[in-house]
Design a protein around this motif. Structure first.
Motif, PDB file in Angstrom:
ATOM      1  N   SER A 230       0.992  -1.313  -0.040  1.00 18.74           N
ATOM      2  CA  SER A 230       0.005  -0.081   0.107  1.00 18.74           C
ATOM      3  C   SER A 230       0.869   1.217   0.022  1.00 18.74           C
ATOM      4  CB  SER A 230      -1.055   0.132   1.151  1.00 18.74           C
ATOM      5  OG  SER A 230      -0.185   0.083   2.307  1.00 18.74           O
ATOM      6  N   GLY A 231       2.094   1.167   0.657  1.00 10.81           N
ATOM      7  CA  GLY A 231       2.984   2.156   0.555  1.00 10.81           C
ATOM      8  C   GLY A 231       3.935   2.267  -0.415  1.00 10.81           C
ATOM      9  N   SER A 232       4.695   1.176  -0.608  1.00  7.29           N
ATOM     10  CA  SER A 232       5.652   1.234  -1.803  1.00  7.29           C
ATOM     11  C   SER A 232       5.241   1.422  -3.412  1.00  7.29           C
ATOM     12  CB  SER A 232       6.555  -0.185  -1.810  1.00  7.29           C
ATOM     13  OG  SER A 232       5.585  -1.316  -2.059  1.00  7.29           O
ATOM     14  N   MET A 233       3.952   1.029  -3.448  1.00  6.65           N
ATOM     15  CA  MET A 233       3.322   0.999  -4.680  1.00  6.65           C
ATOM     16  C   MET A 233       2.520   2.575  -4.999  1.00  6.65           C
ATOM     17  SD  MET A 233       1.311  -2.724  -5.179  1.00  6.65           S
ATOM     18  CE  MET A 233      -0.003  -2.017  -6.384  1.00  6.65           C
ATOM     19  N   LEU A 234       2.251   2.908  -3.987  1.00 11.73           N
ATOM     20  CA  LEU A 234       1.662   4.299  -3.908  1.00 11.73           C
ATOM     21  C   LEU A 234       2.706   5.475  -4.070  1.00 11.73           C
ATOM     22  CD1 LEU A 234      -0.616   6.552  -3.358  1.00 11.73           C
ATOM     23  CD2 LEU A 234       0.002   6.376  -0.985  1.00 11.73           C
ATOM     24  N   ILE A 235       4.006   5.090  -3.387  1.00  9.85           N
ATOM     25  CA  ILE A 235       5.212   5.941  -3.589  1.00  9.85           C
ATOM     26  C   ILE A 235       5.756   5.863  -5.088  1.00  9.85           C
ATOM     27  CG2 ILE A 235       7.298   6.308  -3.003  1.00  9.85           C
ATOM     28  CD1 ILE A 235       6.678   5.534   0.026  1.00  9.85           C
ATOM     29  N   GLY A 236       5.622   4.879  -5.407  1.00  7.36           N
ATOM     30  CA  GLY A 236       6.245   4.359  -6.894  1.00  7.36           C
ATOM     31  C   GLY A 236       5.381   5.085  -7.773  1.00  7.36           C
ATOM     32  N   PHE A 237       4.096   5.100  -7.690  1.00 15.47           N
ATOM     33  CA  PHE A 237       3.338   5.696  -8.537  1.00 15.47           C
ATOM     34  C   PHE A 237       3.096   7.234  -8.762  1.00 15.47           C
ATOM     35  CE2 PHE A 237      -1.091   6.936 -10.650  1.00 15.47           C
ATOM     36  CZ  PHE A 237      -1.235   6.037 -11.342  1.00 15.47           C
ATOM     37  N   ALA A 238       3.426   7.773  -7.314  1.00 18.27           N
ATOM     38  CA  ALA A 238       3.357   9.188  -7.131  1.00 18.27           C
ATOM     39  C   ALA A 238       4.693   9.857  -7.982  1.00 18.27           C
ATOM     40  CB  ALA A 238       3.388   9.663  -5.615  1.00 18.27           C
ATOM     41  N   LEU A 239       5.973   9.105  -7.569  1.00 19.98           N
ATOM     42  CA  LEU A 239       7.080   9.483  -8.232  1.00 19.98           C
ATOM     43  C   LEU A 239       7.022   9.364  -9.964  1.00 19.98           C
ATOM     44  CD1 LEU A 239       9.701   7.867  -5.946  1.00 19.98           C
ATOM     45  CD2 LEU A 239       9.207  10.288  -6.263  1.00 19.98           C
ATOM     46  N   GLY A 240       6.268   8.261 -10.120  1.00 21.74           N
ATOM     47  CA  GLY A 240       6.121   8.237 -11.765  1.00 21.74           C
ATOM     48  C   GLY A 240       5.251   9.265 -12.130  1.00 21.74           C
ATOM     49  N   THR A 241       4.266   9.749 -11.448  1.00 18.18           N
ATOM     50  CA  THR A 241       3.295  10.617 -11.950  1.00 18.18           C
ATOM     51  C   THR A 241       4.058  12.120 -11.759  1.00 18.18           C
ATOM     52  OG1 THR A 241       1.166   9.457 -11.010  1.00 18.18           O
ATOM     53  CG2 THR A 241       1.296  12.020 -11.154  1.00 18.18           C
ATOM     54  N   ILE A 242       4.937  12.549 -10.824  1.00 16.28           N
ATOM     55  CA  ILE A 242       5.606  13.569 -10.872  1.00 16.28           C
ATOM     56  C   ILE A 242       6.419  13.869 -12.058  1.00 16.28           C
ATOM     57  CG2 ILE A 242       7.202  14.999  -9.521  1.00 16.28           C
ATOM     58  CD1 ILE A 242       6.192  13.455  -6.821  1.00 16.28           C
ATOM     59  N   SER A 243       7.315  12.659 -12.519  1.00 15.76           N
ATOM     60  CA  SER A 243       8.093  12.745 -13.329  1.00 15.76           C
ATOM     61  C   SER A 243       7.467  13.083 -14.852  1.00 15.76           C
ATOM     62  CB  SER A 243       8.940  11.474 -13.401  1.00 15.76           C
ATOM     63  OG  SER A 243       8.084  10.278 -14.129  1.00 15.76           O
ATOM     64  N   LEU A 244       6.269  12.549 -14.888  1.00 14.08           N
ATOM     65  CA  LEU A 244       5.464  12.759 -16.059  1.00 14.08           C
ATOM     66  C   LEU A 244       4.863  14.224 -16.148  1.00 14.08           C
ATOM     67  CD1 LEU A 244       3.557   9.264 -16.747  1.00 14.08           C
ATOM     68  CD2 LEU A 244       5.576  10.384 -18.107  1.00 14.08           C
ATOM     69  N   LEU A 245       4.424  14.643 -15.034  1.00 12.11           N
ATOM     70  CA  LEU A 245       3.995  16.128 -14.813  1.00 12.11           C
ATOM     71  C   LEU A 245       4.919  17.148 -15.109  1.00 12.11           C
ATOM     72  CD1 LEU A 245       1.948  16.103 -11.418  1.00 12.11           C
ATOM     73  CD2 LEU A 245       0.969  16.324 -13.602  1.00 12.11           C
ATOM     74  N   ASN A 246       6.338  16.626 -14.871  1.00 11.58           N
ATOM     75  CA  ASN A 246       7.408  17.473 -15.238  1.00 11.58           C
ATOM     76  C   ASN A 246       7.758  17.579 -16.659  1.00 11.58           C
ATOM     77  OD1 ASN A 246       8.702  18.955 -13.197  1.00 11.58           O
ATOM     78  ND2 ASN A 246       9.581  16.767 -12.524  1.00 11.58           N
ATOM     79  N   VAL A 247       7.177  16.522 -17.426  1.00  3.90           N
ATOM     80  CA  VAL A 247       7.561  16.276 -18.907  1.00  3.90           C
ATOM     81  C   VAL A 247       6.229  16.153 -20.130  1.00  3.90           C
ATOM     82  CG1 VAL A 247       9.825  15.344 -18.526  1.00  3.90           C
ATOM     83  CG2 VAL A 247       7.886  13.686 -19.082  1.00  3.90           C
ATOM     84  N   THR A 248       5.109  16.575 -19.328  1.00  2.99           N
ATOM     85  CA  THR A 248       3.919  16.215 -19.795  1.00  2.99           C
ATOM     86  C   THR A 248       3.991  17.014 -21.440  1.00  2.99           C
ATOM     87  OG1 THR A 248       2.579  15.520 -18.290  1.00  2.99           O
ATOM     88  CG2 THR A 248       1.312  16.291 -20.084  1.00  2.99           C
ATOM     89  N   ARG A 249       3.311  16.396 -22.526  1.00  2.00           N
ATOM     90  CA  ARG A 249       2.947  17.112 -23.879  1.00  2.00           C
ATOM     91  C   ARG A 249       4.413  16.866 -24.794  1.00  2.00           C
ATOM     92  NH1 ARG A 249      -1.650  15.139 -24.705  1.00  2.00           N
ATOM     93  NH2 ARG A 249      -3.041  15.773 -23.050  1.00  2.00           N
ATOM     94  N   ILE A 250       5.342  17.667 -24.268  1.00  5.03           N
ATOM     95  CA  ILE A 250       6.472  17.729 -25.155  1.00  5.03           C
ATOM     96  C   ILE A 250       7.692  17.927 -24.223  1.00  5.03           C
ATOM     97  CG2 ILE A 250       7.739  19.470 -26.773  1.00  5.03           C
ATOM     98  CD1 ILE A 250       5.110  20.631 -27.590  1.00  5.03           C
ATOM     99  N   ALA A 251       8.502  16.867 -24.570  1.00  3.39           N
ATOM    100  CA  ALA A 251       9.720  16.556 -23.714  1.00  3.39           C
ATOM    101  C   ALA A 251      10.870  16.336 -24.459  1.00  3.39           C
ATOM    102  CB  ALA A 251       9.394  15.631 -22.843  1.00  3.39           C
ATOM    103  N   GLY A 252      12.051  16.959 -24.059  1.00  3.83           N
ATOM    104  CA  GLY A 252      13.347  16.748 -24.626  1.00  3.83           C
ATOM    105  C   GLY A 252      13.772  15.240 -24.205  1.00  3.83           C
ATOM    106  N   LEU A 253      14.642  14.330 -25.058  1.00  2.00           N
ATOM    107  CA  LEU A 253      14.878  13.160 -24.776  1.00  2.00           C
ATOM    108  C   LEU A 253      15.601  13.074 -23.581  1.00  2.00           C
ATOM    109  CD1 LEU A 253      14.570   9.983 -25.594  1.00  2.00           C
ATOM    110  CD2 LEU A 253      16.582  10.397 -27.130  1.00  2.00           C
ATOM    111  N   THR A 254      16.595  14.041 -23.233  1.00  2.00           N
ATOM    112  CA  THR A 254      17.544  13.950 -22.156  1.00  2.00           C
ATOM    113  C   THR A 254      16.544  14.257 -20.753  1.00  2.00           C
ATOM    114  OG1 THR A 254      18.253  16.211 -22.770  1.00  2.00           O
ATOM    115  CG2 THR A 254      19.769  14.296 -23.243  1.00  2.00           C
ATOM    116  N   THR A 255      15.399  15.064 -21.260  1.00  2.00           N
ATOM    117  CA  THR A 255      14.822  15.397 -19.864  1.00  2.00           C
ATOM    118  C   THR A 255      14.239  14.156 -19.315  1.00  2.00           C
ATOM    119  OG1 THR A 255      14.251  17.406 -20.918  1.00  2.00           O
ATOM    120  CG2 THR A 255      12.953  17.162 -19.013  1.00  2.00           C
ATOM    121  N   ILE A 256      13.430  13.317 -20.229  1.00  2.00           N
ATOM    122  CA  ILE A 256      12.920  12.249 -19.756  1.00  2.00           C
ATOM    123  C   ILE A 256      14.103  11.085 -18.969  1.00  2.00           C
ATOM    124  CG2 ILE A 256      11.999  10.006 -20.386  1.00  2.00           C
ATOM    125  CD1 ILE A 256      10.398  11.666 -22.675  1.00  2.00           C
ATOM    126  N   ILE A 257      15.199  11.244 -19.334  1.00  2.00           N
ATOM    127  CA  ILE A 257      16.194  10.546 -18.686  1.00  2.00           C
ATOM    128  C   ILE A 257      16.510  11.042 -17.050  1.00  2.00           C
ATOM    129  CG2 ILE A 257      18.738   9.956 -18.686  1.00  2.00           C
ATOM    130  CD1 ILE A 257      18.579  10.043 -21.827  1.00  2.00           C
TER     131      ILE A 257
END
Length: 394
Positions: A230-257
């Motif tokens: 319940s915690g580790s999956m939530l944290i992983g999902f939240a971090l994945g969400t944050i990383s996508l919020l940072n690059v949503t729509r248009i992203a540089g390839l190195t930004t995704i890295i």
């Protein structure tokens, strides 16, 4: 300073809420029987409750309520409310978070089968993708041209989020390991998001840092409660969400890295586990004692030392990833290569890619069994594998 006030309050609200509600999560876990009892693969020597995700979720939820209140009545910047240029349905994104949390809760209580857990993860990731949280088009760093994902946008986003969930789920093997790495990673993502004007990502990441830090008080060695799925999956999902919020729509390839570098240790641990099990001809889903934390314990480090060493490694990766966002293309590539080499040397020293389980046919019974390096037959089977590898190469 006034620009920082909302984020300080979001951090503190999540921190205090999680501090206050973790004992409640522990009581719930004991009541429903969500307990990790000592066994061969586990490090803990006493029964420990495993529903810490309840407290982390409540910390994020209270921070969300505070953010909505601050935006509507105190003139805070949009950390949850999108600008006109961003078409994201935040209620649907909230449903995705709730779905991953409930999936983890059910797994903590009932120990779901792998395909049931995967279904919940895919469902949550699908909700997130449908909310508008997608990778979108990628800009080539070398030519400046767009790489359009087209119809693959949604499945790639779902796979990305599910992968992020599972790498954090797998790293949760020592007291305070996953929650501490999450504090360092989410704080780094906050600095990057705030600097880039991605205030929704900044709001979620600083709240996550507060929630995980509050939980770490109870989770650091000797832990009185575990995150559980319940915690580790939530944290992983939240971090994945944050990383996508940072690059949503248009992203540089190195930004995704960059978010992949931030989560470098969980990614390395997961990748090495897959390679290790394939080399040993055992199922990828077969648990073993070859993870980074197992190797460090085997090297003679105690739990605290092993965790602190992995915090330090994560910090180096996070500092490097932040510097990558501040420099031009070629220095960025050079930094990535340097971090890769450092990590590769560390992996080699710990023998992360060497099998710790091998399939072996018992000559007496003919049964297919798993053997470990402690068994006399392990060396013979390993030599046999090496011989086959050389034979195929030639």
């Amino acid at each position: 300073m006034e620009h920082w006030v909302p984020y300080i309050l979001l951090f503190l609200s999540a921190l205090v809420t999680t501090l206050l509600t973790t004992p409640l999560a522990s009581k719930i876990a004991w009541k429903v029987g969500a307990i990790d009892y000592p066994e061969k693969r586990r490090i803990n020597k006493t029964p420990i409750p495993r529903m810490g995700g309840i407290a982390v979720f409540l910390g994020l939820f209270v921070a969300l309520l505070l953010q909505v209140f601050g935006y509507r009545y105190l003139g805070w910047p949009f950390s949850i409310m999108p600008p006109r240029s961003r078409a994201i349905s935040y209620p649907l994104l909230g449903l995705a978070m709730l779905t991953i949390f409930v999936t983890g809760l059910l797994d903590d209580k009932f120990s779901l089968k792998p395909h049931q857990k995967l279904f919940g993860q895919v469902l949550a990731a699908t909700f997130a993708a449908c909310s508008g949280l997608v990778i979108g088009n990628i800009v080539s760093p070398f030519t400046g041209e767009f790489i359009e994902l087209g119809i693959w946008t949604y499945p790639i986003t779902v796979i990305y989020l599910v992968a992020y969930v599972n790498i954090f789920n797998l790293i949760d093997g020592l007291d305070g390991l996953a929650s501490g790495i999450a504090v360092i990673a989410s704080f780094t993502m906050f600095i990057i998001a705030f600097g880039g004007g991605r205030f929704d990502a900044a709001g979620l990441s600083i709240a996550l840092a507060g929630a995980c830090l509050g939980f770490l008080k109870y989770n650091f060695h000797p832990a009185s409660i575990f995150l559980g799925d319940s915690g580790s999956m939530l944290i992983g999902f939240a971090l994945g969400t944050i990383s996508l919020l940072n690059v949503t729509r248009i992203a540089g390839l190195t930004t995704i890295i960059v978010p992949l570098v931030i989560a470098g240790i969980p990614i390395i641990d997961t990748f090495s586990a897959i390679v290790r099990r394939m080399r040993g001809h055992v199922s990828i889903g077969q648990a073993d004692r070859g993870h980074i934390h197992h190797r460090l314990i085997a090297e003679g480090f105690d739990q605290r030392q092993a965790v602190l060493l992995m915090y330090a490694w994560t910090s180096v990766l996070c500092i490097g990833s932040y510097v990558m966002t501040q420099v031009t293309l070629w220095p960025r590539i050079a930094i990535f290569f340097l971090l890769f080499v450092i990590s590769a040397l560390f992996c080699r020293h710990l023998h992360l890619f060497e099998p710790v389980l091998l399939h072996h046919q018992d000559p007496d019974t003919g049964d297919d069994t798993l053997i470990t390096p402690d068994d006399p037959a392990f060396k013979a089977e390993e030599d046999k594998l090496e011989h086959h590898s050389h034979h195929h190469l030639h």
